[in-house]
Design a protein around this motif. Structure first.
Motif, mmCIF file in Angstrom:
data_model
loop_
_atom_site.group_PDB
_atom_site.id
_atom_site.type_symbol
_atom_site.label_atom_id
_atom_site.label_comp_id
_atom_site.label_asym_id
_atom_site.label_seq_id
_atom_site.Cartn_x
_atom_site.Cartn_y
_atom_site.Cartn_z
ATOM 1 N N LEU A 288 2.130 12.229 -9.559
ATOM 2 C CA LEU A 288 1.798 10.932 -8.951
ATOM 3 C C LEU A 288 0.504 11.101 -8.162
ATOM 4 O O LEU A 288 0.414 11.966 -7.280
ATOM 5 C CB LEU A 288 2.911 10.461 -8.017
ATOM 6 C CG LEU A 288 4.273 10.139 -8.633
ATOM 7 C CD1 LEU A 288 5.234 9.695 -7.538
ATOM 8 C CD2 LEU A 288 4.154 9.071 -9.707
ATOM 9 N N SER A 294 -1.223 4.773 -1.031
ATOM 10 C CA SER A 294 -0.996 4.222 -2.374
ATOM 11 C C SER A 294 0.467 3.939 -2.659
ATOM 12 O O SER A 294 0.797 3.141 -3.534
ATOM 13 C CB SER A 294 -1.544 5.190 -3.430
ATOM 14 O OG SER A 294 -0.859 6.433 -3.370
ATOM 15 N N ARG A 296 2.802 6.652 -3.082
ATOM 16 C CA ARG A 296 3.410 7.780 -3.807
ATOM 17 C C ARG A 296 4.673 8.279 -3.121
ATOM 18 O O ARG A 296 5.726 8.426 -3.756
ATOM 19 C CB ARG A 296 2.408 8.942 -3.915
ATOM 20 C CG ARG A 296 1.144 8.643 -4.678
ATOM 21 C CD ARG A 296 0.107 9.697 -4.359
ATOM 22 N NE ARG A 296 0.059 9.928 -2.917
ATOM 23 C CZ ARG A 296 -0.762 10.783 -2.329
ATOM 24 N NH1 ARG A 296 -1.577 11.496 -3.056
ATOM 25 N NH2 ARG A 296 -0.769 10.929 -1.026
ATOM 26 N N ASP A 425 7.510 16.214 -3.009
ATOM 27 C CA ASP A 425 6.477 15.498 -2.252
ATOM 28 C C ASP A 425 5.617 16.506 -1.502
ATOM 29 O O ASP A 425 6.088 17.185 -0.589
ATOM 30 C CB ASP A 425 7.134 14.514 -1.276
ATOM 31 C CG ASP A 425 6.141 13.502 -0.718
ATOM 32 O OD1 ASP A 425 4.962 13.544 -1.124
ATOM 33 O OD2 ASP A 425 6.543 12.669 0.114
ATOM 34 N N ALA A 456 4.156 14.615 -6.140
ATOM 35 C CA ALA A 456 2.989 13.967 -5.552
ATOM 36 C C ALA A 456 2.210 14.989 -4.744
ATOM 37 O O ALA A 456 2.795 15.860 -4.096
ATOM 38 C CB ALA A 456 3.417 12.806 -4.649
ATOM 39 N N VAL A 473 -1.055 5.548 -8.919
ATOM 40 C CA VAL A 473 -0.421 4.515 -8.098
ATOM 41 C C VAL A 473 -1.439 3.962 -7.109
ATOM 42 O O VAL A 473 -2.228 4.711 -6.514
ATOM 43 C CB VAL A 473 0.794 5.089 -7.338
ATOM 44 C CG1 VAL A 473 1.475 4.003 -6.513
ATOM 45 C CG2 VAL A 473 1.776 5.728 -8.307
#
Length: 507
Positions: A288, A294, A296, A425, A456, A473
Motif C-alpha cells: 500500500l 492517504s 493506508r 503497518d 504499508a 491510495v
C-alpha cells in the motif's frame, strides 16, 4: 590543544556495560567543527548508547569526552547542554498543548522574579526561526504542527539553548521526500554557520547525500571512519554487517495467480476510508503506497478490526464473513495484524521475548498455567530462528531489545500463527538494513506457504522492491494499481494526480 582549534567533540575510549551486554567497547571518535558526521550501524551496534552518553542521559563506565576542548562531566544532561550539546531524539519531545514559543524556550524563558520578558522571548524566537526558515506563528499550539514542523521546533530549541553540537537521531524516519529536502537545507545552513551535526540514521542513501564523514559501528565498537565520498551504499552495508548477504528471495512467476482471492474487500466505508474493491491472492505480497494522510494505515486497521467500520463486505478464501469488530475477531477469521507502534500496541515490554512470541496462543504452544519460561523459549525458538533473532534474547524482556529485534519478535509471532492474511503497518520503520532483509525474507517465506501479505510503508523504494503488486491510495480511496517492476515515480504520479498537489510528502 588550544580550545579555539579543538574539535567540537572528542570521545576517548568510552566503555559502557549492562548486565550481559558490553554496549560500548573502547569507543574513540572525533567530530570536527562545522561538519555533518553520520554514525551508522545495525540495531544494537551501540549508536543510541553512545549518543545518550554524550547527551548526559547515562554515564559511561570508563573513558572521557571533551566538548570544544573542555572535559565533559559524565551523566549530567544539564552539563552537556551547558557545554553546547543538544540532542533531538527520534521520539520528539514537543509539549503539544503549549505554544511554539513556549516549546522553543522550554525551561529557558527570559524572566525576572517570575515575570516573563515577552519582548525578549520573541526576539530570541524570531532569531532562531530565521535560521531554520520557520514561518508558523509563535503563539500557535505546537500540537497543531506537522511532524516536520515539530522537528524544526526541536532544532530551534537546540539553537536557542546555545547548541553547537547537535545530535539528530533518525531525523528523517517520519518524513516524506519534500520534508527531507527541507531538513537538508536547514542542516546545510547550520553547517555553514559552524555547527557540528551528529547524524544517526538507518537511511544510507540519506546519509551519503548529507554527510561529510561517516563512522560505522558494530557490536559496540567503531569499525572505521571515512569521508562520505569514500563510501558507497554497498561498502557501508558490508562494513555494518561484516559481509552478511542481504539477498531477498524473489517471487516466483506464478505469484498471486490463484483463481479465488484469499482476501476480497467490497464497498468498505469507514472514517477516512472509502474502498470499492480490493482483492489479494494466495502467495502475493501487496504494498500500500500513498502520500501523507492517504489512508493506508486506516485501511489496514479497518481490515484488522482495530477501527470502526460503517459498512462493507469481507470475503476470506471465498467465504463471506461478518466484518470483524475487534482484532481478536479478525484473527479468528484468519487475519492477523502487526501495528505501526510496536512498543505501545504490539509488545508487552516488561515480559520476556519468548512470552511475547507466544502471546495470545499459549494453548497452541501447549503451555499450561503458570507459564514456564523454559517451555516458552523452547517453543518460540522454532520461529525466532527463522528471522535471525539471537537465541539468548528470548530470555530478555522485550523492552530491552533494539527496534530491529523487537520487530523480529512480532514477525516471529505472525509466523507461528495460522492466519491466511497478514497485515503489516510500517514493519521496517526505524530498523537497520540487516534486520530489514531478514524481515523481508520472512515475509516471502510466509506467502510461499500459500498465505498473503498486505503491507504499508513510508519508504516507497522498499514498496517497489519488495511488493508483487502495488495498490496506490489517496484520500482514503484506491486510485490505481501497479505491477511488479513499477517505479517510485509511477507511485508519485498517481498519488499527486489524485491529491491535486505536487508538494505533499510521500509517506
Amino acid at each position: 590543544m588550544a580550545k579555539e582549534t579543538a574539535p567540537a567533540l572528542r570521545i576517548t575510549r568510552l566503555n559502557k556495560t549492562y548486565p550481559g551486554v558490553h554496549a560500548l567497547r573502547d569507543v574513540s571518535l572525533t567530530i570536527e567543527r562545522g561538519v555533518v558526521h553520520a554514525i551508522v550501524g545495525e540495531n544494537g551496534a551501540g549508536k543510541s548508547t553512545l549518543m545518550k552518553v554524550v547527551a548526559g542521559a547515562i554515564a559511561q563506565d570508563g573513558g572521557s569526552i571533551d566538548v570544544f576542548g573542555r572535559p565533559l562531566e559524565p551523566g549530567s544532561p544539564t552539563r552537556s547542554s551547558d557545554a553546547g550539546v543538544a540532542t533531538i531524539y527520534q521520539e520528539l519531545t514537543i509539549v503539544p498543548e503549549m505554544s511554539v514559543l513556549a516549546n522553543v524556550l522550554l525551561g529557558h524563558l527570559p524572566s525576572t522574579w517570575g515575570v516573563i520578558h515577552r519582548t525578549v522571548a520573541l526576539e530570541q524566537f524570531y532569531r532562531v526561526a530565521a535560521v531554520v526558515g520557520f514561518t508558523h506563528p509563535a503563539a500557535q499550539r505546537a500540537g497543531e504542527l506537522s511532524t516536520a514542523a515539530q522537528q524544526l521546533v526541536e532544532i530551534m530549541r537546540a539553537l536557542a539553548r546555545g547548541g553547537r553540537v547537535v545530535i539528530m537521531d533518525e531525523p528523517t524516519a517520519s518524513l516524506g521526500p519534500a520534508d527531507v529536502r527541507r531538513l537538508h537545507r536547514v542542516i546545510d545552513t547550520l553547517r555553514t554557520a559552524g555547527h557540528s551535526i551528529v547524524y544517526v540514521s538507518h537511511d544510507l542513501d540519506d546519509v551519503l547525500e548529507i554527510s561529510d564523514t561517516v563512522t560505522v559501528m558494530r557490536e559496540g565498537a567503531i569499525v572505521t571512519t571515512k569521508s562520505a565520498s569514500e563510501w558507497t551504499k554497498s561498502s557501508l552495508i558490508y562494513a555494518m554487517l561484516g559481509g552478511v548477504s542481504l539477498e531477498t528471495p524473489v517471487a516466483a512467476a506464478t505469484t498471486g495467480t490463484g483463481n479465488t482471492p484469499l482476501l476480497e474487500v467490497l464497498g468498505l466505508r469507514a472514517p477516512g476510508v472509502s474502498i470499492d474493491r480490493i482483492a489479494i491472492r494466495p502467495g502475493e505480497i501487496v504494498g500500500l503506497a500513498g502520500l501523507v494522510g492517504s489512508g493506508r494505515s486506516r485501511l489496514l486497521r479497518a481490515l484488522a478490526g482495530a477501527d470502526v467500520v460503517d459498512s462493507g463486505q469481507l470475503l476470506v478464501a471465498g467465504r463471506r464473513i461478518t466484518w470483524p469488530r475487534t482484532p481478536h475477531a479478525a484473527l479468528a477469521a484468519g487475519i492477523c495484524f502487526a501495528p505501526e507502534d510496536r512498543k505501545l500496541q504490539a509488545l508487552v515490554l516488561e515480559r520476556t521475548s519468548a512470552w511475547n512470541v507466544a502471546l495470545g496462543q499459549f494453548g497452541v504452544a501447549g503451555i499450561m498455567r503458570p507459564v514456564r519460561e523454559s517451555v516458552l523459549r523452547s517453543w518460540a525458538r522454532a520461529f525466532t530462528q527463522l528471522v535471525g533473532l539471537p537465541e539468548h534474547r528470548l530470555a530478555n524482556p522485550a523492552g530491552t531489545l533494539s527496534g530491529g529485534n523487537q520487530q523480529k519478535l512480532i514477525v516471529s509471532r505472525l509466523l507461528s500463527r495460522r492466519a491466511k492474511v497478514v497485515l503489516l503497518d510500517e514493519p521496517t520503520r526505524g530498523i537497520d538494513i540487516g534486520a530489514k532483509a531478514q524481515i523481508f525474507q520472512a515475509a516471502r517465506r510466509i506467502v510461499d506457504g500459500g498465505r498473503a501479505i498486505i503491507w504499508a510503508s513510508s519508504d516507497l523504494t522498499e514498496i517497489v522492491e519488495h511488493s508483487d503488486r502495488i495498490v496506490v491510495v489517496a484520500n482514503g480511496r484506491v486510485v490505481g494499481e501497479l505491477p511488479r517492476g513499477s517505479t517510485v515515480h509511477d507511485i508519485l504520479t498517481l498519488s499527486y494526480a489524485a491529491s491535486g498537489t505536487g508538494e505533499s510528502a510521500a509517506a
